[in-house]
Design an enzyme around this catalytic site. Structure first.
Site, PDB file in Angstrom:
ATOM      1  N   CYS A  56      -3.362  14.765 -22.141  1.00  0.00           N
ATOM      2  CA  CYS A  56      -2.808  13.959 -23.245  1.00  0.00           C
ATOM      3  C   CYS A  56      -2.236  12.625 -22.756  1.00  0.00           C
ATOM      4  O   CYS A  56      -1.840  11.799 -23.567  1.00  0.00           O
ATOM      5  CB  CYS A  56      -1.733  14.741 -24.009  1.00  0.00           C
ATOM      6  N   HIS A  70      -1.394   1.155  -4.393  1.00  0.00           N
ATOM      7  CA  HIS A  70      -1.800   2.562  -4.232  1.00  0.00           C
ATOM      8  C   HIS A  70      -0.907   3.500  -5.045  1.00  0.00           C
ATOM      9  O   HIS A  70      -0.756   4.672  -4.698  1.00  0.00           O
ATOM     10  CB  HIS A  70      -1.797   2.966  -2.754  1.00  0.00           C
ATOM     11  N   ILE A 108       3.760   4.018  -0.993  1.00  0.00           N
ATOM     12  CA  ILE A 108       4.072   4.731  -2.225  1.00  0.00           C
ATOM     13  C   ILE A 108       5.516   5.196  -2.197  1.00  0.00           C
ATOM     14  O   ILE A 108       5.947   5.965  -3.034  1.00  0.00           O
ATOM     15  CB  ILE A 108       3.113   5.932  -2.388  1.00  0.00           C
ATOM     16  N   ASP A 109       6.264   4.709  -1.196  1.00  0.00           N
ATOM     17  CA  ASP A 109       7.616   5.241  -0.968  1.00  0.00           C
ATOM     18  C   ASP A 109       8.710   4.531  -1.770  1.00  0.00           C
ATOM     19  O   ASP A 109       9.852   4.980  -1.805  1.00  0.00           O
ATOM     20  CB  ASP A 109       7.956   5.197   0.532  1.00  0.00           C
ATOM     21  N   GLN A 157       0.848  -1.196   0.000  1.00  0.00           N
ATOM     22  CA  GLN A 157       0.000   0.000   0.000  1.00  0.00           C
ATOM     23  C   GLN A 157       0.880   1.241   0.000  1.00  0.00           C
ATOM     24  O   GLN A 157       0.396   2.352  -0.148  1.00  0.00           O
ATOM     25  CB  GLN A 157      -0.871   0.023   1.256  1.00  0.00           C
TER      26      GLN A 157
HETATM   27  P1  NAD Z   1      -1.908   2.773   8.765  1.00  0.00           P
HETATM   28  O1  NAD Z   1      -1.196   4.034   9.128  1.00  0.00           O
HETATM   29  O2  NAD Z   1      -3.375   2.795   8.755  1.00  0.00           O
HETATM   30  O3  NAD Z   1      -1.443   1.607   9.757  1.00  0.00           O
HETATM   31  C1  NAD Z   1      -0.099   1.381  10.061  1.00  0.00           C
HETATM   32  C2  NAD Z   1      -0.018   0.370  11.194  1.00  0.00           C
HETATM   33  O4  NAD Z   1       1.354   0.055  11.404  1.00  0.00           O
HETATM   34  C3  NAD Z   1      -0.552   0.924  12.520  1.00  0.00           C
HETATM   35  O5  NAD Z   1      -1.469  -0.011  13.073  1.00  0.00           O
HETATM   36  C4  NAD Z   1       0.698   1.068  13.396  1.00  0.00           C
HETATM   37  O6  NAD Z   1       0.453   0.778  14.750  1.00  0.00           O
HETATM   38  C5  NAD Z   1       1.625   0.036  12.799  1.00  0.00           C
HETATM   39  N1  NAD Z   1       3.062   0.358  12.947  1.00  0.00           N
HETATM   40  C6  NAD Z   1       3.679   1.535  12.666  1.00  0.00           C
HETATM   41  N2  NAD Z   1       5.015   1.426  12.845  1.00  0.00           N
HETATM   42  C7  NAD Z   1       5.227   0.162  13.297  1.00  0.00           C
HETATM   43  C8  NAD Z   1       6.399  -0.552  13.669  1.00  0.00           C
HETATM   44  N3  NAD Z   1       7.619  -0.015  13.600  1.00  0.00           N
HETATM   45  N4  NAD Z   1       6.264  -1.843  14.100  1.00  0.00           N
HETATM   46  C9  NAD Z   1       5.012  -2.416  14.179  1.00  0.00           C
HETATM   47  N5  NAD Z   1       3.875  -1.796  13.804  1.00  0.00           N
HETATM   48  C10 NAD Z   1       3.984  -0.514  13.371  1.00  0.00           C
HETATM   49  O7  NAD Z   1      -1.321   2.304   7.355  1.00  0.00           O
HETATM   50  P2  NAD Z   1      -1.957   1.439   6.171  1.00  0.00           P
HETATM   51  O8  NAD Z   1      -2.763   0.333   6.708  1.00  0.00           O
HETATM   52  O9  NAD Z   1      -0.865   1.207   5.205  1.00  0.00           O
HETATM   53  O10 NAD Z   1      -3.035   2.364   5.448  1.00  0.00           O
HETATM   54  C11 NAD Z   1      -2.912   3.690   5.235  1.00  0.00           C
HETATM   55  C12 NAD Z   1      -2.540   4.233   3.863  1.00  0.00           C
HETATM   56  O11 NAD Z   1      -1.370   4.934   4.151  1.00  0.00           O
HETATM   57  C13 NAD Z   1      -2.104   3.354   2.746  1.00  0.00           C
HETATM   58  O12 NAD Z   1      -2.990   3.549   1.731  1.00  0.00           O
HETATM   59  C14 NAD Z   1      -0.744   3.930   2.276  1.00  0.00           C
HETATM   60  O13 NAD Z   1      -0.790   4.208   0.901  1.00  0.00           O
HETATM   61  C15 NAD Z   1      -0.633   5.224   2.993  1.00  0.00           C
HETATM   62  N6  NAD Z   1       0.674   5.662   3.507  1.00  0.00           N
HETATM   63  C16 NAD Z   1       1.830   5.237   2.929  1.00  0.00           C
HETATM   64  C17 NAD Z   1       3.041   5.663   3.451  1.00  0.00           C
HETATM   65  C18 NAD Z   1       4.316   5.196   2.794  1.00  0.00           C
HETATM   66  O14 NAD Z   1       4.343   5.004   1.578  1.00  0.00           O
HETATM   67  N7  NAD Z   1       5.358   4.964   3.575  1.00  0.00           N
HETATM   68  C19 NAD Z   1       3.076   6.479   4.578  1.00  0.00           C
HETATM   69  C20 NAD Z   1       1.854   6.897   5.146  1.00  0.00           C
HETATM   70  C21 NAD Z   1       0.650   6.465   4.601  1.00  0.00           C
END
Ligand code: NAD
Length: 250
Positions: free
Chosen positions: A133, A122, A106-107, A104
């Site tokens: 275009c 995503h 995008i990084d 999910q």
């Molecule tokens: P979310 O933020 O909803 O959930 C992330 C989960 O990871 C949380 O439950 C959190 O407690 C857990 N978490 C965070 N760091 C952790 C660690 N070090 N160890 C264990 N658990 C950890 O993210 P999601 O479910 O991916 O959904 C949200 C949307 O966020 C996605 O669509 C994504 O595209 C987008 N997003 C992407 C990035 C990225 O590309 N890095 C960053 C932020 C959001």
């Protein structure tokens, strides 16, 4: 001894015995690279609503606000480096034990870690395209234009509006999502890493696998359906799982 050592061993065994394993990753796998997630304790939701800031509507109809808020989140991903979690998944793939990652995120950090079969469900931050275009440009072009005050950024060929290839809230799902759903459908094992499993339709994917495990710092609403749930930090958990897998594979 790690309080989760039995579960770590159980997951390692499942990986070794499975004929088809995929991973589904979320923002949680990248927090250890310094990128905030959405719903974790220091996530973007503590400051704003990403479903508005990164919405198709905001991008198209309120570009001045979009390029102040949502766009900044995309730009913040520049120059981040993969961490142990990304590296373990890349290693499992190179060992023939992981068929691919539906991310999910995008990084692009899974790619940077060496993973090959990636479904960017995503989208991604490497490119943008013209809404008129369709021509595709590097995201750097958007950054240059926005930095010089061109908001929204315009296509050099036709003057249409350029937009990032990240899937915004309200956008259609890309082809990578259908490919991921097809390939994960009926697979032996899905390892879900760092996702709150709140965002649809990606949160349907675990149900497509015969079994799934969850590795996440906090509980999710799908914990009760998972074969194994490990609530701990992702990097060290995946490193411990890889160590066990290597022991079991000799
Ligand atoms: P979310 O933020 O909803 O959930 C992330 C989960 O990871 C949380 O439950 C959190 O407690 C857990 N978490 C965070 N760091 C952790 C660690 N070090 N160890 C264990 N658990 C950890 O993210 P999601 O479910 O991916 O959904 C949200 C949307 O966020 C996605 O669509 C994504 O595209 C987008 N997003 C992407 C990035 C990225 O590309 N890095 C960053 C932020 C959001």
């Amino acid at each position: 001894m790690d309080i989760n050592s039995e579960k770590i061993e159980q997951v390692a065994k499942m990986i070794v015995e499975s004929k088809s394993t995929y991973a589904l990753t979320g923002a949680g796998i990248s927090t250890e690279s310094g990128i905030p997630d959405f719903r974790g304790k220091d996530g973007y939701y503590t400051k704003m609503d990403p479903t508005k800031a990164l919405s198709r509507e905001r991008m198209l109809y309120e570009p001045e606000i979009f390029y102040k808020e949502g766009y900044v989140m995309l730009k913040d991903l520049y120059e981040k480096k993969p961490n142990d979690g990304h590296k373990v998944l890349a290693k499992l793939e190179s060992m023939g034990l992981l068929k691919g990652i539906a991310t999910q995120n995008i990084d692009g950090l899974d790619r940077a870690a060496g993973s090959k079969n990636i479904y960017e469900v995503h989208g991604q931050t490497r490119t943008a395209h013209c809404l008129n275009c369709g021509s595709r440009v590097s995201f750097d072009v958007v950054v240059e234009k926005v930095d010089s005050g061109e908001i929204p950024p315009k296509c050099n060929s036709c003057g249409g509006t350029l937009r990032s290839d990240v899937v915004m809230f309200g956008d259609m799902m890309p082809e990578d999502f259908s490919r991921a759903a097809n390939d994960i459908d009926g697979c032996d094992l899905l390892i879900v890493v760092g996702s709150s499993l709140v965002v649809s339709p990606v949160n349907y994917l675990p149900r497509y696998a015969k079994k799934f495990v969850i590795i996440n710092g906090e509980p999710t609403h799908m914990d009760s359906m998972a074969e194994v749930v490990i609530h701990d930090r992702i990097g060290k958990t995946l490193v411990a799982i890889l160590k066990k897998v290597e022991e079991l594979s000799v």
